[in-house]
Write a protein that holds these residues in place. Structure first.
Motif, short mmCIF file in Angstrom:
data_model
loop_
_atom_site.label_atom_id
_atom_site.label_comp_id
_atom_site.label_asym_id
_atom_site.label_seq_id
_atom_site.Cartn_x
_atom_site.Cartn_y
_atom_site.Cartn_z
N ILE A 192 29.33 80.84 31.87
CA ILE A 192 29.22 79.39 31.67
C ILE A 192 30.21 78.65 32.56
O ILE A 192 29.88 77.61 33.15
N ALA A 193 31.43 79.18 32.68
CA ALA A 193 32.44 78.54 33.52
C ALA A 193 32.01 78.52 34.98
O ALA A 193 32.16 77.49 35.68
N VAL A 194 31.47 79.63 35.49
CA VAL A 194 31.02 79.68 36.88
C VAL A 194 29.81 78.77 37.09
O VAL A 194 29.71 78.07 38.10
N THR A 195 28.93 78.74 36.11
CA THR A 195 27.71 77.91 36.23
C THR A 195 28.05 76.43 36.32
O THR A 195 27.53 75.71 37.18
N VAL A 196 28.91 75.97 35.45
CA VAL A 196 29.23 74.53 35.44
C VAL A 196 30.13 74.14 36.61
O VAL A 196 30.30 72.94 36.89
N SER A 197 30.73 75.13 37.31
CA SER A 197 31.61 74.82 38.43
C SER A 197 30.85 74.52 39.71
O SER A 197 31.45 74.08 40.70
N PHE A 198 29.54 74.76 39.74
CA PHE A 198 28.75 74.48 40.94
C PHE A 198 28.71 72.97 41.20
O PHE A 198 28.70 72.17 40.26
N HIS A 199 28.68 72.62 42.48
CA HIS A 199 28.60 71.22 42.85
C HIS A 199 27.28 70.63 42.37
O HIS A 199 26.26 71.33 42.30
N LYS A 200 27.29 69.36 42.06
CA LYS A 200 26.10 68.73 41.47
C LYS A 200 24.92 68.67 42.42
O LYS A 200 23.79 68.45 41.98
N TYR A 201 25.15 68.87 43.73
CA TYR A 201 24.05 68.87 44.68
C TYR A 201 23.67 70.28 45.13
O TYR A 201 22.77 70.44 45.96
N ASN A 202 24.35 71.29 44.63
CA ASN A 202 24.09 72.68 45.05
C ASN A 202 22.99 73.28 44.18
O ASN A 202 23.24 74.16 43.34
N PHE A 203 21.78 72.85 44.40
CA PHE A 203 20.65 73.30 43.57
C PHE A 203 20.29 74.75 43.87
O PHE A 203 20.05 75.54 42.95
N THR A 204 20.23 75.12 45.15
CA THR A 204 19.83 76.49 45.50
C THR A 204 20.84 77.52 45.01
O THR A 204 20.47 78.60 44.55
N GLY A 205 22.13 77.17 45.12
CA GLY A 205 23.15 78.09 44.63
C GLY A 205 23.09 78.26 43.13
O GLY A 205 23.22 79.37 42.60
N LEU A 206 22.86 77.16 42.43
CA LEU A 206 22.77 77.21 40.98
C LEU A 206 21.53 77.95 40.51
O LEU A 206 21.54 78.63 39.49
N LEU A 207 20.46 77.86 41.30
CA LEU A 207 19.22 78.52 40.93
C LEU A 207 19.41 80.03 40.85
O LEU A 207 18.81 80.71 40.01
N ARG A 208 20.28 80.58 41.70
CA ARG A 208 20.53 82.02 41.69
C ARG A 208 21.24 82.48 40.43
O ARG A 208 21.15 83.65 40.07
N SER B 214 23.53 77.59 30.16
CA SER B 214 24.61 77.77 29.18
C SER B 214 24.06 78.04 27.80
O SER B 214 24.56 78.92 27.08
N VAL B 215 23.03 77.30 27.41
CA VAL B 215 22.42 77.51 26.09
C VAL B 215 21.78 78.88 25.99
O VAL B 215 21.92 79.59 24.98
N LEU B 216 21.07 79.31 27.04
CA LEU B 216 20.44 80.62 27.03
C LEU B 216 21.47 81.74 26.98
O LEU B 216 21.27 82.76 26.31
N ALA B 217 22.59 81.57 27.70
CA ALA B 217 23.65 82.59 27.66
C ALA B 217 24.24 82.71 26.26
O ALA B 217 24.50 83.82 25.77
#
Length: 255
Positions: A40-56, A126-129
């Motif tokens: 959850i910490a790593v997921t929420v740390s992604f930049h708000k415009y980094n969609f492709t990175g977050l998708l992974r 986060s909810v799924l985790a």
């Protein structure tokens, strides 16, 4: 089946799901709790415009749904109220951030649209985790892991008792509603004029039942600390599981 009966069924079903004899359920609860918090910490740390990175980052919940043999359809059914609320958080981003980011044909994708989708993904992941943690770990094991992290005993006890006795509260609410329906057989639902009195009755019954539970706990030797079951040591497989996923999180973040 009424809504209260359905809620009780879901609680018992989640307990049965967490008590399965499945390899993911046998992983040490501290490892799963730390991994969930790290994810959850790593997921929420992604930049708000980094969609492709977050998708992974969807690799983690997808892999756990498959390896843990947890039904994704049942998860969506149980989280049908929470997930829309999570997605609602970023719904207004396109109205505040209208700067064009890219164009696909005649469709202009604004930065607000991208940030909206990424914010929704962060919430859903986060909810799924958290759901996967609960589906593979009983509440006693989660509380045991929290105590290993030196979370205050009074807070852990509150979490355990709230989860364990929410079913008692639902049963009391069911009795009150059943008694009301017997006295007003032709009325659909509960009239708003009696909401206050019924809520007061539920509070009084809950306080009375809580007193009985506490007296029973004292008679059984309760001194402020619960016994959370057999304390199993962290094995080599648990450390390997933690190391592999931690490495995956770092790679997905650095990519």
């Amino acid at each position: 089946m009424s809504k209260l009966d359905n809620a009780l069924y879901e609680l018992h079903h989640m307990d049965a799901l967490a008590s399965r004899d499945q390899w993911m359920n046998r992983i040490h609860p501290l490892v799963k709790l730390v991994l969930t918090a790290a994810y959850i910490a790593v997921t929420v740390s992604f930049h708000k415009y980094n969609f492709t990175g977050l998708l992974r980052m969807g690799l983690y919940p997808v892999a756990l749904f498959i390896l843990g043999e947890v039904s994704f359809r049942d998860a969506l059914k149980r989280l049908r109220i929470v997930l829309p609320l999570v997605c609602f958080v970023g719904l207004f981003n396109p109205f505040f951030d209208r700067q064009p980011a890219m164009q696909i044909g005649n469709l202009v994708i604004t930065a607000g649209m991208i940030s909206m989708v990424t914010l929704m993904l962060k919430g859903v992941y986060s909810v799924l985790a958290a759901y996967l943690l609960i589906a593979s770990t009983s509440i006693e094991k989660i509380c045991h892991a929290l105590r290993l992290l030196h979370v205050p005993a009074i807070l852990v006890t509150q979490i355990l008792l709230t989860y364990r006795y929410i079913s008692v509260l639902l049963e009391e609410a069911g009795r009150i509603i059943q008694a009301y329906s017997l006295r007003a057989p032709k009325q659909k639902g509960v009239h708003f004029k009696v909401w206050g009195s019924l809520a007061g009755q539920l509070l009084l019954r809950s306080m009375d039942r809580a007193g009985q539970v506490y007296e029973s706990m004292l008679l059984r030797g309760y001194t402020g600390e619960f016994y959370y079951g057999e304390k199993t040591p962290i094995r080599t497989g648990d450390i390997l599981y933690l190391t592999v996923w931690a490495g995956v999180f770092i790679i997905l973040k650095l990519l």
